[in-house]
Enzyme design. Structure first.
Site, PDB file in Angstrom:
ATOM      1  N   TYR A 169      32.210   1.204-117.990  1.00 58.15           N
ATOM      2  CA  TYR A 169      31.289   1.898-117.084  1.00 58.15           C
ATOM      3  C   TYR A 169      30.183   2.579-117.881  1.00 58.15           C
ATOM      4  CZ  TYR A 169      34.515   1.499-113.115  1.00 58.15           C
ATOM      5  OH  TYR A 169      35.321   1.030-112.103  1.00 58.15           O
ATOM      6  N   ARG A 193      43.202  -2.424-115.037  1.00 58.39           N
ATOM      7  CA  ARG A 193      42.674  -2.554-113.675  1.00 58.39           C
ATOM      8  C   ARG A 193      42.096  -3.942-113.486  1.00 58.39           C
ATOM      9  NH1 ARG A 193      40.877   0.767-110.012  1.00 58.39           N
ATOM     10  NH2 ARG A 193      42.024  -0.772-108.820  1.00 58.39           N
ATOM     11  N   HIS A 250      36.916  -5.121-110.176  1.00 56.21           N
ATOM     12  CA  HIS A 250      36.667  -4.587-108.836  1.00 56.21           C
ATOM     13  C   HIS A 250      35.284  -3.956-108.754  1.00 56.21           C
ATOM     14  CE1 HIS A 250      38.296  -1.183-111.143  1.00 56.21           C
ATOM     15  NE2 HIS A 250      37.486  -0.433-110.413  1.00 56.21           N
ATOM     16  N   HIS A 306      33.393  -0.882-106.571  1.00 53.32           N
ATOM     17  CA  HIS A 306      33.594   0.250-105.660  1.00 53.32           C
ATOM     18  C   HIS A 306      32.543   0.200-104.548  1.00 53.32           C
ATOM     19  CE1 HIS A 306      36.308   2.530-108.424  1.00 53.32           C
ATOM     20  NE2 HIS A 306      35.635   1.882-109.354  1.00 53.32           N
ATOM     21  N   TYR A 334      39.597  -3.594-117.126  1.00 51.13           N
ATOM     22  CA  TYR A 334      39.627  -2.610-118.215  1.00 51.13           C
ATOM     23  C   TYR A 334      40.978  -1.900-118.246  1.00 51.13           C
ATOM     24  CZ  TYR A 334      38.288   0.530-114.373  1.00 51.13           C
ATOM     25  OH  TYR A 334      38.233   1.207-113.179  1.00 51.13           O
TER      26      TYR A 334
END
Lengths: 234, 166
Positions: free
Chosen positions: A103, A152, A155, A157, A142
């Site tokens: 991120y 995870r 995905h 959000h 990640y």
């Protein structure tokens, strides 16, 4: 008087107490929630002061000098209410990791490269048919520290409002066939019958020849309807 | 009519901070005279530094059609603060209040609560406050603070905030 929202179908949402996702332990209320039927304030429609959506806000690959690394994808679908009515003019906010699974936020310490050409934040408004469309790159998986070898799944959000504060939804869209899905306690917090609603489909129609693969994902928010109650509610 | 199956909620996660906050998000009303601040705390009493608090309220005359909305991420100490106005009562018998949503990492589905004001005579007859057990009603009432009002949100624990099933 504001229009009430249907109360059925909300068992699609996960229990807030989900021990497999460790951070829920100290962050879920233990007292019963107090039922509020048709509360006027929560049925009002929030007016977002975030300013107008700019033309490139929906294209996460065009927000920097060059193109980001990764697999370019189109993500599109409809925003509907629980009665199947398309919701036009809805603000859809998205955010995600880059193709390497990092991120663009300082707190993310994952040892994967940042991409100077990718922030991973997008916004758009649904059109008259309730359709949203983003251009982005497929986010990478990640690691996180929830349990041994915790990763995870890829995905994106999503944040939406629907017609009222009470139809607010923040969720995550997953990708079909991701081998990490069965091991992810966040995704698995949702009951088995509803999990697949968070998984997009590969879509040939949304795919653009020589340019991007396409994924389709419809989002359903609570819709108007007075008389329906959940079982056990009265 | 059978409903269209709802999309399940998922946590906002830890890394929304580069995406959802926006300049002016904590300013519900520009130049508003009311400062509402507080902290989000977990079941151990520790601050929740990765929560996102959203508010919706009526204007000073109690009108909801303007949909006054604010959004504030919590700081490292779990703190949030809004600049706004004191809402008017939305209907006869209702006490002034703000509707609040809390999102956070570790919260798989957001929570709804409300902020009421201390010393407000209308609180006694408010139909929503009336639904709340006496012993817990105080968790919905802000405290007077030097710079306005303070409202702490306790997700769990002995003084757990009242949350609503809206």
């Amino acid at each position: 008087m504001a229009t009430p929202l249907r109360r059925d179908g909300r068992d699609a949402h996960p229990d807030r107490d989900h021990p497999a996702y460790r951070s829920t332990a100290l962050r879920h209320p233990k007292q019963p929630l107090v039922p509020l039927h048709d509360p006027e304030t929560e049925l009002a429609r929030p007016f977002l002061g975030a300013g107008p959506v700019a033309p490139l806000d929906h294209d996460l690959t065009a927000q920097h000098d060059g193109p980001p690394l990764g697999e370019r994808i189109v993500v599109t679908g409809r925003v509907l209410d629980g009665n199947g009515t398309p919701l036009a003019g809805q603000l859809v906010e998205v955010w995600q990791a880059n193709a390497s699974g990092r991120y663009a936020q300082a707190e993310d310490r994952h040892d994967a490269p940042l991409d100077p050409n990718f922030t991973g934040v997008g916004r758009c408004l649904t059109d008259a048919a309730g359709v949203y469309r983003f251009v982005t790159v497929k986010p990478g998986p990640y690691p996180w520290r929830n349990h041994d070898k915790a990763w995870r799944p890829s995905h994106i959000h999503f944040s939406l409002f629907g017609t009222a504060f009470a139809s607010r939804l923040i969720t995550q869209m997953y990708f079909p066939g991701d081998p990490l899905l069965p091991y992810d306690p966040v995704m698995q917090s949702v009951n088995p019958g509803a999990r697949e609603r968070m998984v997009a489909s590969f879509d040939l129609e949304a795919t653009v020849d020589q340019w991007a693969t396409g994924y389709r994902w419809d989002i359903v928010l609570r819709g108007p309807g007075a008389a329906l109650f959940e079982e056990g509610e009265g | 009519m059978p409903g269209q199956a709802l999309t399940p909620a998922q946590t906002v996660g830890p890394f929304y901070g580069f995406a959802l906050p926006y300049p002016g998000g904590p300013v519900v009303v520009e130049g508003g005279e009311l400062r509402l601040s507080g902290a989000v705390l977990d079941g151990a009493g520790d601050p929740v530094p990765d929560a996102l608090v959203e508010v919706l309220q009526a204007d000073v005359r109690g009108r909801l059609d303007s949909g006054l909305f604010g959004r504030c991420p919590t700081a490292p100490e779990g703190r949030f603060a809004f600049t706004t106005v004191r809402p008017g009562p939305t209907a006869d018998g209702c006490a002034p209040h703000l509707a609040v949503i809390v999102h956070a990492r570790g919260l798989l589905l957001h929570l709804h609560t409300r902020v009421y004001f201390p010393g407000e005579p209308l609180n006694a007859a408010d139909p929503v406050l009336a639904k709340v057990p006496d012993a817990r009603r105080g968790t919905l009432i802000a405290a007077e603070a030097e710079d306005g009002y303070r409202f702490d949100i306790r997700l769990q624990g002995p003084d757990e905030t009242v949350f609503f099933d809206v």
